[in-house]
Scaffold this motif. Structure first.
Motif, PDB file in Angstrom:
ATOM      1  N   ARG A  47       0.837  -1.198   0.000  1.00 36.28           N
ATOM      2  CA  ARG A  47       0.000   0.000   0.000  1.00 36.28           C
ATOM      3  C   ARG A  47       0.876   1.253   0.000  1.00 36.28           C
ATOM      4  NH1 ARG A  47      -3.820   2.787   3.763  1.00 36.28           N
ATOM      5  NH2 ARG A  47      -3.558   4.920   2.995  1.00 36.28           N
ATOM      6  N   LEU A  48       2.025   1.147   0.717  1.00 33.49           N
ATOM      7  CA  LEU A  48       2.872   2.328   0.863  1.00 33.49           C
ATOM      8  C   LEU A  48       3.456   2.793  -0.475  1.00 33.49           C
ATOM      9  CD1 LEU A  48       2.808   2.802   3.838  1.00 33.49           C
ATOM     10  CD2 LEU A  48       5.275   2.574   3.894  1.00 33.49           C
ATOM     11  N   ASP A  51       0.164   6.344  -2.509  1.00 34.64           N
ATOM     12  CA  ASP A  51      -0.373   7.705  -2.364  1.00 34.64           C
ATOM     13  C   ASP A  51       0.622   8.741  -2.899  1.00 34.64           C
ATOM     14  OD1 ASP A  51      -2.718   6.802  -1.246  1.00 34.64           O
ATOM     15  OD2 ASP A  51      -2.006   6.976   0.807  1.00 34.64           O
ATOM     16  N   ASP A  52       1.912   8.463  -2.708  1.00 31.43           N
ATOM     17  CA  ASP A  52       2.924   9.407  -3.200  1.00 31.43           C
ATOM     18  C   ASP A  52       2.950   9.399  -4.731  1.00 31.43           C
ATOM     19  OD1 ASP A  52       4.379  10.040  -0.513  1.00 31.43           O
ATOM     20  OD2 ASP A  52       4.248   7.863  -0.578  1.00 31.43           O
TER      21      ASP A  52
ATOM     22  N   ARG B  51      -3.411   9.972   9.059  1.00 33.41           N
ATOM     23  CA  ARG B  51      -2.326  10.050   8.074  1.00 33.41           C
ATOM     24  C   ARG B  51      -1.081   9.409   8.641  1.00 33.41           C
ATOM     25  NH1 ARG B  51      -2.149  13.738   3.574  1.00 33.41           N
ATOM     26  NH2 ARG B  51       0.108  13.618   3.514  1.00 33.41           N
ATOM     27  N   VAL B  71      -4.538   3.130   8.760  1.00 42.76           N
ATOM     28  CA  VAL B  71      -4.600   4.517   8.281  1.00 42.76           C
ATOM     29  C   VAL B  71      -5.835   4.738   7.417  1.00 42.76           C
ATOM     30  CG1 VAL B  71      -3.344   6.311   7.001  1.00 42.76           C
ATOM     31  CG2 VAL B  71      -2.073   4.597   8.303  1.00 42.76           C
ATOM     32  N   GLY B  73      -6.573   7.733   5.956  1.00 41.19           N
ATOM     33  CA  GLY B  73      -6.290   8.690   4.875  1.00 41.19           C
ATOM     34  C   GLY B  73      -5.048   8.305   4.101  1.00 41.19           C
ATOM     35  N   GLU B  74      -4.230   9.314   3.838  1.00 37.09           N
ATOM     36  CA  GLU B  74      -3.062   9.097   2.983  1.00 37.09           C
ATOM     37  C   GLU B  74      -1.807   8.727   3.761  1.00 37.09           C
ATOM     38  OE1 GLU B  74      -1.884  12.051   0.256  1.00 37.09           O
ATOM     39  OE2 GLU B  74      -3.670  11.830  -0.974  1.00 37.09           O
ATOM     40  N   THR B  75      -0.882   8.102   3.053  1.00 34.60           N
ATOM     41  CA  THR B  75       0.472   7.940   3.582  1.00 34.60           C
ATOM     42  C   THR B  75       1.392   8.822   2.732  1.00 34.60           C
ATOM     43  OG1 THR B  75       1.244   6.148   2.149  1.00 34.60           O
ATOM     44  CG2 THR B  75      -0.073   5.514   4.071  1.00 34.60           C
TER      45      THR B  75
END
Lengths: 238, 168
Positions: A47-48, A51-52, B51, B71, B73-75
């Motif tokens: 997942r990490l 978002d970036d 977050r 989480v 929201g966002e990471t």
């Protein structure tokens, strides 16, 4: 293991081109590389950093849409001038994002994380295939075709990139994507026209575009049964 | 704006050795187990994180990945978490807009950050350092208050052993 080195280098190199603001290809390639790396991350079951990567894509999204419109035929002088000005307004924020510590940290982190194994990637690929088919099947009974079309386009793109990471043939899938890409270009033009100061003057053109779009979506739905086989790939043809 | 700040130290990673760059040190098997235990323990405590920011170093990414299901929201990856805490990091925390933010990073910088936010004391401060707890790997601090130097208070400290004991 599926190494991300080539596309990571592509992302970093093209971020420099995009910041230069001269060659529109740089922005395009940043978006492509960020999309491909997001699929690579998904194939690893992570997942990490997703978002970036989404944050990176969003930072160049409108600039790319405007570049596509500016490269198209049939824009009158006033509209072209408006899009050129809007594109220029996008550039400072784009530069700030691609020069930011977060973007550099993203590139650093992507260089360190473990690559997905083929067996895991194949399991994720199967899920992406099912989701793309579901989105296509849902389009026929959709009440909000613009949203569902966008969803189908996104899912097909992820499926294609996932297959490419695994070295599979994606020729047929690209054909389906081209059809959806042309529809998306029309949607973008409609949206940009509607939000421009020329919206009232371009009323007739917007009406025509909306009709064409509606007609093409109806055609796509009719063709979906045939296209479905291309999306399903060999294992889905039975 | 007041907030809840979860400061998480990465779990046990490979030992430093010749030929292995520091940023490439991955979690050991025990480290992965501990990171899973932190996530499980916090979930059982009913913790909700809005977050999550993490350092780009591999051991921190791998720890944060295990917390990601908590989480909502966002990471975001943050280079500021891989160096001594600066005003930029405090600004990043405040600007996150999250009521509940988790940061995953490294020692001694996380302790420095906690010190700074709680007491206003920094490593370059000529005054003597206040007393401080040992912040072990897989440790979790919960701070509450305004995210500015001296604006927060220590609300809780959890190590992996206590988090393992949290029952459903």
């Amino acid at each position: 293991m599926l190494s991300n080195q080539v596309w990571l280098a592509h992302l970093c190199e093209n971020s420099v081109v995009a910041r230069g603001g001269v060659d529109p290809e740089g922005v395009h390639q940043v978006r492509v590389a960020a999309n491909r790396l997001a699929v690579w991350t998904e194939l690893a079951g992570r997942r990490l950093l997703l978002d970036d990567l989404r944050w990176t894509r969003r930072g160049v999204g409108r600039a790319r849409d405007l570049d596509v419109l500016l490269a198209s035929d049939g824009l009158d002088d006033a509209l072209r001038a408006w899009f050129v000005a809007e594109r220029a307004r996008e550039q400072p924020a784009l530069v700030e994002r691609l020069a930011s510590p977060r973007f550099r940290a993203l590139c650093d982190a992507l260089a360190l994380v473990e690559a997905p194994s083929r067996s895991r990637a194949r399991r994720v690929l199967e899920r992406l295939r099912r989701r793309a088919l579901k989105a296509g099947d849902a389009l026929a009974r959709s009440a909000d075709r613009a949203t569902d079309l966008h969803r189908l386009r996104r899912r097909l793109r992820r499926l294609r990139y996932a297959r490419e990471w695994l070295g599979e043939d994606t020729h047929a899938l690209k054909g389906v994507q081209d059809v959806l890409g042309a529809l998306n270009d029309r949607q973008v033009l409609l949206r940009e026209l509607a939000s421009s100061p020329l919206a009232r003057r371009a009323m007739e053109r917007r009406r025509r575009l909306a009709e064409e779009l509606e007609r093409d979506v109806a055609r796509l739905i009719e063709r979906w049964r045939a296209l479905r086989a291309d999306v399903a790939g060999v294992e889905g043809r039975g | 704006m007041t907030m809840e700040l979860w400061i998480v130290r990465h779990a046990e990673a490979e030992e430093r050795r010749l030929g292995l760059a520091d940023e490439r040190r991955a979690l050991t098997r025990r480290g992965r187990r501990d990171a899973d235990a932190i996530a499980r323990g916090l979930r059982r405590l009913g913790v909700e994180i809005e977050r999550l920011h993490h350092s780009p170093l591999l051991r921190s990414v791998e720890t944060a990945e295990r917390l990601a299901p908590l989480v909502s929201g966002e990471t975001a990856v943050s280079a500021e978490l891989a160096r001594s805490p600066s005003s930029a990091l405090v600004r990043e925390i405040a600007d996150s807009g999250a009521r509940s933010l988790a940061v995953v990073g490294h020692e001694p910088w996380l302790s420095e950050l906690a010190f700074w936010l709680i007491t206003g004391w920094r490593v370059d401060d000529p005054r003597p350092q206040p007393e401080w707890i040992d912040f072990p790997k897989s440790g979790v601090l919960r701070l509450e208050g305004e995210p500015r130097p001296g604006g927060m208070r220590l609300a809780a400290f959890h190590d992996v052993r206590t988090l393992r004991r949290v029952r459903k």
